[in-house]
Write an enzyme that holds these catalytic residues in place. Structure first.
Site, PDB file in Angstrom:
ATOM      1  N   ASN A   9       0.869  -1.175   0.000  1.00 38.55           N
ATOM      2  CA  ASN A   9       0.000   0.000   0.000  1.00 38.55           C
ATOM      3  C   ASN A   9       0.903   1.222   0.000  1.00 38.55           C
ATOM      4  O   ASN A   9       1.546   1.516   1.002  1.00 38.55           O
ATOM      5  CB  ASN A   9      -0.895  -0.036   1.251  1.00 38.55           C
ATOM      6  CG  ASN A   9      -1.728   1.222   1.407  1.00 38.55           C
ATOM      7  OD1 ASN A   9      -1.819   2.045   0.496  1.00 38.55           O
ATOM      8  ND2 ASN A   9      -2.338   1.372   2.580  1.00 38.55           N
ATOM      9  N   TRP A  10       0.947   1.879  -1.154  1.00 43.27           N
ATOM     10  CA  TRP A  10       1.857   3.037  -1.266  1.00 43.27           C
ATOM     11  C   TRP A  10       1.333   4.248  -0.517  1.00 43.27           C
ATOM     12  O   TRP A  10       2.050   5.240  -0.385  1.00 43.27           O
ATOM     13  CB  TRP A  10       2.054   3.395  -2.745  1.00 43.27           C
ATOM     14  CG  TRP A  10       2.938   2.440  -3.507  1.00 43.27           C
ATOM     15  CD1 TRP A  10       3.638   1.366  -3.004  1.00 43.27           C
ATOM     16  CD2 TRP A  10       3.237   2.475  -4.906  1.00 43.27           C
ATOM     17  NE1 TRP A  10       4.336   0.746  -4.007  1.00 43.27           N
ATOM     18  CE2 TRP A  10       4.115   1.412  -5.187  1.00 43.27           C
ATOM     19  CE3 TRP A  10       2.842   3.314  -5.957  1.00 43.27           C
ATOM     20  CZ2 TRP A  10       4.601   1.158  -6.472  1.00 43.27           C
ATOM     21  CZ3 TRP A  10       3.330   3.056  -7.229  1.00 43.27           C
ATOM     22  CH2 TRP A  10       4.204   1.988  -7.481  1.00 43.27           C
ATOM     23  N   LYS A  11       0.065   4.226  -0.102  1.00 46.61           N
ATOM     24  CA  LYS A  11      -0.542   5.400   0.547  1.00 46.61           C
ATOM     25  C   LYS A  11      -0.335   6.625  -0.364  1.00 46.61           C
ATOM     26  O   LYS A  11      -0.414   6.480  -1.578  1.00 46.61           O
ATOM     27  CB  LYS A  11       0.025   5.575   1.957  1.00 46.61           C
ATOM     28  CG  LYS A  11      -0.111   4.280   2.773  1.00 46.61           C
ATOM     29  CD  LYS A  11       0.178   4.422   4.223  1.00 46.61           C
ATOM     30  CE  LYS A  11      -0.003   3.069   4.911  1.00 46.61           C
ATOM     31  NZ  LYS A  11       0.194   3.127   6.358  1.00 46.61           N
ATOM     32  N   HIS A  97      -9.346   1.280   5.347  1.00 50.82           N
ATOM     33  CA  HIS A  97      -8.026   1.380   5.993  1.00 50.82           C
ATOM     34  C   HIS A  97      -8.146   2.281   7.218  1.00 50.82           C
ATOM     35  O   HIS A  97      -8.922   3.252   7.209  1.00 50.82           O
ATOM     36  CB  HIS A  97      -7.015   1.947   4.994  1.00 50.82           C
ATOM     37  CG  HIS A  97      -5.610   1.852   5.493  1.00 50.82           C
ATOM     38  ND1 HIS A  97      -5.100   2.752   6.387  1.00 50.82           N
ATOM     39  CD2 HIS A  97      -4.636   0.942   5.265  1.00 50.82           C
ATOM     40  CE1 HIS A  97      -3.850   2.410   6.680  1.00 50.82           C
ATOM     41  NE2 HIS A  97      -3.543   1.312   6.012  1.00 50.82           N
ATOM     42  N   GLU A  99      -6.449   4.625   8.209  1.00 54.89           N
ATOM     43  CA  GLU A  99      -6.257   6.055   7.914  1.00 54.89           C
ATOM     44  C   GLU A  99      -7.526   6.657   7.307  1.00 54.89           C
ATOM     45  O   GLU A  99      -7.825   7.834   7.520  1.00 54.89           O
ATOM     46  CB  GLU A  99      -5.034   6.233   6.996  1.00 54.89           C
ATOM     47  CG  GLU A  99      -3.748   5.960   7.766  1.00 54.89           C
ATOM     48  CD  GLU A  99      -2.624   5.356   6.951  1.00 54.89           C
ATOM     49  OE1 GLU A  99      -2.633   5.442   5.719  1.00 54.89           O
ATOM     50  OE2 GLU A  99      -1.711   4.752   7.578  1.00 54.89           O
ATOM     51  N   GLU A 167      -4.953  -4.887  10.745  1.00 53.04           N
ATOM     52  CA  GLU A 167      -3.893  -3.894  10.910  1.00 53.04           C
ATOM     53  C   GLU A 167      -4.084  -3.193  12.247  1.00 53.04           C
ATOM     54  O   GLU A 167      -4.856  -2.223  12.329  1.00 53.04           O
ATOM     55  CB  GLU A 167      -3.941  -2.867   9.770  1.00 53.04           C
ATOM     56  CG  GLU A 167      -3.716  -3.470   8.399  1.00 53.04           C
ATOM     57  CD  GLU A 167      -3.132  -2.454   7.416  1.00 53.04           C
ATOM     58  OE1 GLU A 167      -2.147  -2.795   6.766  1.00 53.04           O
ATOM     59  OE2 GLU A 167      -3.633  -1.320   7.341  1.00 53.04           O
ATOM     60  N   GLY A 173       3.227   2.071  10.669  1.00 54.04           N
ATOM     61  CA  GLY A 173       4.186   3.153  10.472  1.00 54.04           C
ATOM     62  C   GLY A 173       4.992   3.489  11.717  1.00 54.04           C
ATOM     63  O   GLY A 173       5.692   4.493  11.755  1.00 54.04           O
ATOM     64  N   SER A 212       4.052  -2.492   9.946  1.00 52.51           N
ATOM     65  CA  SER A 212       5.514  -2.596   9.979  1.00 52.51           C
ATOM     66  C   SER A 212       6.041  -3.955   9.507  1.00 52.51           C
ATOM     67  O   SER A 212       7.024  -4.469  10.055  1.00 52.51           O
ATOM     68  CB  SER A 212       6.040  -2.261  11.387  1.00 52.51           C
ATOM     69  OG  SER A 212       5.639  -0.950  11.763  1.00 52.51           O
ATOM     70  N   GLY A 233       2.975  -1.180   4.123  1.00 54.61           N
ATOM     71  CA  GLY A 233       3.022   0.228   3.782  1.00 54.61           C
ATOM     72  C   GLY A 233       4.431   0.653   3.415  1.00 54.61           C
ATOM     73  O   GLY A 233       4.905   0.453   2.298  1.00 54.61           O
ATOM     74  N   GLY A 234       5.132   1.229   4.378  1.00 49.35           N
ATOM     75  CA  GLY A 234       6.456   1.830   4.150  1.00 49.35           C
ATOM     76  C   GLY A 234       7.408   0.936   3.368  1.00 49.35           C
ATOM     77  O   GLY A 234       8.079   1.396   2.431  1.00 49.35           O
TER      78      GLY A 234
HETATM   79  P1  13P Z   1       3.411   0.167   7.524  1.00 48.14           P
HETATM   80  O1  13P Z   1       3.838  -1.116   6.852  1.00 48.14           O
HETATM   81  O2  13P Z   1       4.130   1.373   7.015  1.00 48.14           O
HETATM   82  O3  13P Z   1       3.396   0.035   9.010  1.00 48.14           O
HETATM   83  O4  13P Z   1       1.887   0.415   7.077  1.00 48.14           O
HETATM   84  C1  13P Z   1       0.966  -0.608   7.233  1.00 48.14           C
HETATM   85  C2  13P Z   1      -0.263  -0.239   6.500  1.00 48.14           C
HETATM   86  O5  13P Z   1      -1.008   0.631   6.941  1.00 48.14           O
HETATM   87  C3  13P Z   1      -0.546  -0.910   5.228  1.00 48.14           C
HETATM   88  O6  13P Z   1      -1.833  -0.626   4.774  1.00 48.14           O
END
Ligand code: 13P
Length: 252
Positions: A9-11, A97, A99, A167, A173, A212, A233-234
């Site tokens: 997920n590149w956000k 998600h 967020e 999640e 993050g 993470s 994510g990251g």
């Molecule tokens: P991270 O892998 O950066 O913790 O993010 C997880 C996430 O929210 C994937 O959707």
């Protein structure tokens, strides 16, 4: 055994102009990976969808959007509809998600409405659930997961096709990964709710872990019987690191 799905997920990161080079680099790392052993997906920002779909073909990576609107068209400024996705040949989306829930006021009801719309349209959804740090500390993890899951399952049947991502918000993050045992406990609990409501769907439902995840912790997570992949994510922003994680998932 359920086939693992490694999803990125590149956000709100990267640039459309960098997308072709990302997939060229990713393909280099994963071209030898046995696709019978792992599925791979990237959820990209909406302006990149067409470029990403084109670029991802050689690497055999599915492309998803990060959210959709439940209505097919209308006066909803800034939103993306399912017909728009289908027109681009995109068949996957994330829904709910944390967020989206935290910053864009998505509720259990909107998550359920979006899930229902994807099921009706034949789009594959990765529906996200998870408790906050405060909820976990107050011993409310199971209550929160039950509430979030029941809202989603109310619009599903035992034949529905979708994916869940667990999640925990405190692990997103932050560099704090749930331990393998914490992830397994939550995943087993989620699967038990699915079994209670929709029986055998629980056996084929993929439940991804997110928070993470990276190449150094994927193997421990995937060794858990109820962890069927990851939402990353990251660590999905770097094609080498993401590709390494995909390769390790295929060799579990
Ligand atoms: P991270 O892998 O950066 O913790 O993010 C997880 C996430 O929210 C994937 O959707």
């Amino acid at each position: 055994m359920r086939k693992p799905l490694i999803a990125g997920n590149w956000k709100m990161n990267l640039l459309n102009s960098k997308v072709p080079a990302y997939f060229t680099a990713l393909n280099e790392v994963i071209k030898a990976v046995d696709r019978q052993k792992v599925d791979t997906l990237l959820a990209v920002p909406a302006p990149f969808l067409a470029t990403a779909r084109e670029s991802a073909q050689a690497a055999g990576v599915w492309i998803a959007t990060q959210t959709i609107h439940e209505k097919h068209e209308g006066a909803f400024t800034g939103e993306i509809s399912i017909p728009m996705l289908k027109d681009l040949g995109i068949n996957w989306t994330l829904i709910g998600h944390s967020e989206r829930r935290q910053y864009f006021n998505e509720t259990d009801a909107t998550v359920a409405a979006k899930t229902k719309a994807t099921l009706e349209a034949g789009i594959q959804a990765i529906v996200c659930v998870g408790e906050t740090q405060a909820e976990r500390e107050k011993g409310q993890m199971e209550g929160v997961l039950r509430r979030q899951m029941e809202a989603v399952l109310a619009v599903c049947t035992k034949d529905s096709n979708f994916t869940i991502a667990y999640e925990p918000v405190w692990a997103i993050g932050t560099g704090l990964t749930a331990t393998d045992a914490q992830a397994e406990e939550a995943h087993a609990f989620i699967r038990s709710i699915v079994r209670e409501k929709l029986g055998s769907l629980a056996d084929r439902l993929r439940i991804l872990y997110g928070g993470s995840v990276k190449s150094s912790n994927i193997q421990g997570l995937l060794a858990q019987p109820n962890v069927d992949g990851a939402l990353i994510g990251g660590a999905s922003l770097d094609p080498q690191e993401f590709g390494k994680t995909v390769s390790l998932a295929a060799s579990r």
